[in-house]
Write a protein that holds these residues in place. Sequence first.
Motif, PDB file in Angstrom:
ATOM      1  N   PRO A  93     -15.817 -30.481  11.949  1.00 27.76           N
ATOM      2  CA  PRO A  93     -15.753 -31.025  10.576  1.00 27.76           C
ATOM      3  C   PRO A  93     -14.329 -31.297  10.105  1.00 27.76           C
ATOM      4  N   SER A  94     -13.363 -30.502  10.578  1.00 27.35           N
ATOM      5  CA  SER A  94     -11.987 -30.719  10.150  1.00 27.35           C
ATOM      6  C   SER A  94     -11.427 -32.035  10.673  1.00 27.35           C
ATOM      7  N   ILE A  95     -12.060 -32.615  11.705  1.00 25.43           N
ATOM      8  CA  ILE A  95     -11.601 -33.885  12.268  1.00 25.43           C
ATOM      9  C   ILE A  95     -12.405 -35.059  11.724  1.00 25.43           C
ATOM     10  N   TYR A  96     -13.722 -34.909  11.683  1.00 24.73           N
ATOM     11  CA  TYR A  96     -14.598 -36.040  11.376  1.00 24.73           C
ATOM     12  C   TYR A  96     -15.076 -36.076   9.934  1.00 24.73           C
ATOM     13  N   ILE A  97     -14.820 -35.035   9.153  1.00 19.99           N
ATOM     14  CA  ILE A  97     -15.332 -34.974   7.789  1.00 19.99           C
ATOM     15  C   ILE A  97     -14.168 -34.878   6.804  1.00 19.99           C
ATOM     16  N   ASN A 134     -15.122 -35.964   3.441  1.00 20.35           N
ATOM     17  CA  ASN A 134     -15.914 -35.878   2.207  1.00 20.35           C
ATOM     18  C   ASN A 134     -16.189 -34.403   1.900  1.00 20.35           C
ATOM     19  N   GLU A 135     -15.739 -33.928   0.746  1.00 24.93           N
ATOM     20  CA  GLU A 135     -15.879 -32.521   0.400  1.00 24.93           C
ATOM     21  C   GLU A 135     -17.331 -32.069   0.345  1.00 24.93           C
ATOM     22  N   LYS A 136     -18.246 -32.996   0.060  1.00 23.86           N
ATOM     23  CA  LYS A 136     -19.654 -32.631  -0.045  1.00 23.86           C
ATOM     24  C   LYS A 136     -20.287 -32.335   1.312  1.00 23.86           C
ATOM     25  N   LEU A 137     -19.624 -32.688   2.419  1.00 26.74           N
ATOM     26  CA  LEU A 137     -20.157 -32.461   3.757  1.00 26.74           C
ATOM     27  C   LEU A 137     -19.392 -31.404   4.533  1.00 26.74           C
ATOM     28  N   VAL A 138     -18.431 -30.754   3.905  1.00 25.47           N
ATOM     29  CA  VAL A 138     -17.632 -29.738   4.594  1.00 25.47           C
ATOM     30  C   VAL A 138     -18.416 -28.431   4.652  1.00 25.47           C
ATOM     31  N   PRO A 139     -18.668 -27.864   5.849  1.00 28.90           N
ATOM     32  CA  PRO A 139     -19.396 -26.595   5.947  1.00 28.90           C
ATOM     33  C   PRO A 139     -18.523 -25.423   5.532  1.00 28.90           C
ATOM     34  N   ILE A 140     -19.149 -24.299   5.316  1.00 27.47           N
ATOM     35  CA  ILE A 140     -18.428 -23.148   4.772  1.00 27.47           C
ATOM     36  C   ILE A 140     -17.436 -22.572   5.791  1.00 27.47           C
ATOM     37  N   GLN A 141     -17.681 -22.750   7.095  1.00 23.38           N
ATOM     38  CA  GLN A 141     -16.750 -22.246   8.088  1.00 23.38           C
ATOM     39  C   GLN A 141     -15.408 -22.967   8.004  1.00 23.38           C
ATOM     40  N   THR A 142     -15.446 -24.270   7.787  1.00 23.50           N
ATOM     41  CA  THR A 142     -14.206 -25.023   7.638  1.00 23.50           C
ATOM     42  C   THR A 142     -13.478 -24.618   6.362  1.00 23.50           C
ATOM     43  N   LEU A 166     -13.591 -21.650   5.035  1.00 25.53           N
ATOM     44  CA  LEU A 166     -13.000 -20.350   5.332  1.00 25.53           C
ATOM     45  C   LEU A 166     -11.718 -20.515   6.125  1.00 25.53           C
ATOM     46  N   ARG A 167     -11.732 -21.420   7.093  1.00 19.65           N
ATOM     47  CA  ARG A 167     -10.527 -21.676   7.880  1.00 19.65           C
ATOM     48  C   ARG A 167      -9.394 -22.191   7.006  1.00 19.65           C
ATOM     49  N   GLN A 168      -9.698 -23.080   6.083  1.00 18.78           N
ATOM     50  CA  GLN A 168      -8.688 -23.599   5.175  1.00 18.78           C
ATOM     51  C   GLN A 168      -8.132 -22.504   4.278  1.00 18.78           C
ATOM     52  N   THR A 169      -9.017 -21.598   3.867  1.00 22.86           N
ATOM     53  CA  THR A 169      -8.571 -20.480   3.035  1.00 22.86           C
ATOM     54  C   THR A 169      -7.645 -19.562   3.820  1.00 22.86           C
ATOM     55  N   LEU A 170      -7.992 -19.275   5.065  1.00 23.31           N
ATOM     56  CA  LEU A 170      -7.143 -18.428   5.889  1.00 23.31           C
ATOM     57  C   LEU A 170      -5.787 -19.069   6.136  1.00 23.31           C
ATOM     58  N   ASN A 171      -5.777 -20.384   6.288  1.00 24.60           N
ATOM     59  CA  ASN A 171      -4.513 -21.083   6.538  1.00 24.60           C
ATOM     60  C   ASN A 171      -3.642 -21.148   5.292  1.00 24.60           C
ATOM     61  N   SER A 172      -4.254 -21.438   4.181  1.00 19.15           N
ATOM     62  CA  SER A 172      -3.473 -21.611   2.954  1.00 19.15           C
ATOM     63  C   SER A 172      -3.102 -20.273   2.322  1.00 19.15           C
ATOM     64  N   ASN A 173      -4.073 -19.320   2.394  1.00 17.84           N
ATOM     65  CA  ASN A 173      -3.884 -17.993   1.783  1.00 17.84           C
ATOM     66  C   ASN A 173      -3.535 -18.120   0.291  1.00 17.84           C
ATOM     67  N   ILE A 174      -4.059 -19.181  -0.332  1.00 16.74           N
ATOM     68  CA  ILE A 174      -3.811 -19.421  -1.752  1.00 16.74           C
ATOM     69  C   ILE A 174      -5.155 -19.602  -2.446  1.00 16.74           C
TER      70      ILE A 174
END
Length: 298
Positions: free
Chosen positions: A213-217, A219-227, A229-237
Amino acid sequence: MRRLSFNDRLMVICIYIFLIVLSFTALYPFWNALVVSFNTGTDTSMGGVTFWPRDFTLENYKIILSDNRLLNGFFISVSRTVIGTITAILMTAILAYGMTKSNLMGRKIYMVYFIITMYVGGGLIPSYLLIRSLGLMNNFLVFIIPSLISVWNMIVFRTFFKGLPAGLEESAQIDGCSHWGMFFRIILPLSGPVIATLGLFTAIAHWNDWFMPSIYITNEKLVPIQTMLRQTLNSNIVTGQSGIFDTASASIVEKTRSITSKSLTMAMMMVVTLPIIIVYPFVQRFFVKGVLVGSMKE
């Protein structure tokens, strides 16, 4: 019953100690994440929170469950896992059933082609260009179509099908049953263990996938919760700028000083992990028989 010698008892004790230590090292990180998710973030930042919540709270989960984007991401993950697993198992099983037929023209050529695809891939850039040319960018079907066939699962299915008594199909053919009828009425109902095992492996792969999803998606409405979570871990904000939480949740975080990025991240991890933990016990009894299918001789 023969009594164990001193050396045997010492060996048994050492084995139990090793298994206890191994189990602890495997389970403690998950348990600590669960504890932190139920502890206030400011108290966790002071350190010392290990086995039990020191300042119990449900605010972390209230933030998670009240965020519309996270709820939508959870729905996308569940939908992708359910639909992707059912379609992948069905398509792979149909292919495997066809590959068991000795009168299939070019069967060996097909098999060599399938095996080559297991070890040789086109690469990320050609895959991206292919997905884009097919119109699957920002499309829910990008979660389903590319993973419809698994060659390894097809080989396992094929081995299991060839191990079934040949008399079953012969009897069905005498009664006038077609290939589709034999597959859906005879073969598939007898394949419970292998379907449960491969189905769980496929579901876990769909559920844990954050990279595609991080490559092909976009649209925020199609982003799964795992992606997410990954963004949250990366940003830590944990603010509106992180792109994860909506404005309402961000304002709540600002007002609630007991919540930190770590506490919310741990709560998200628990929400992501819980469905697999719930499903696993129901299919565990099929594991031994299902996993050993691939090691049977043809």
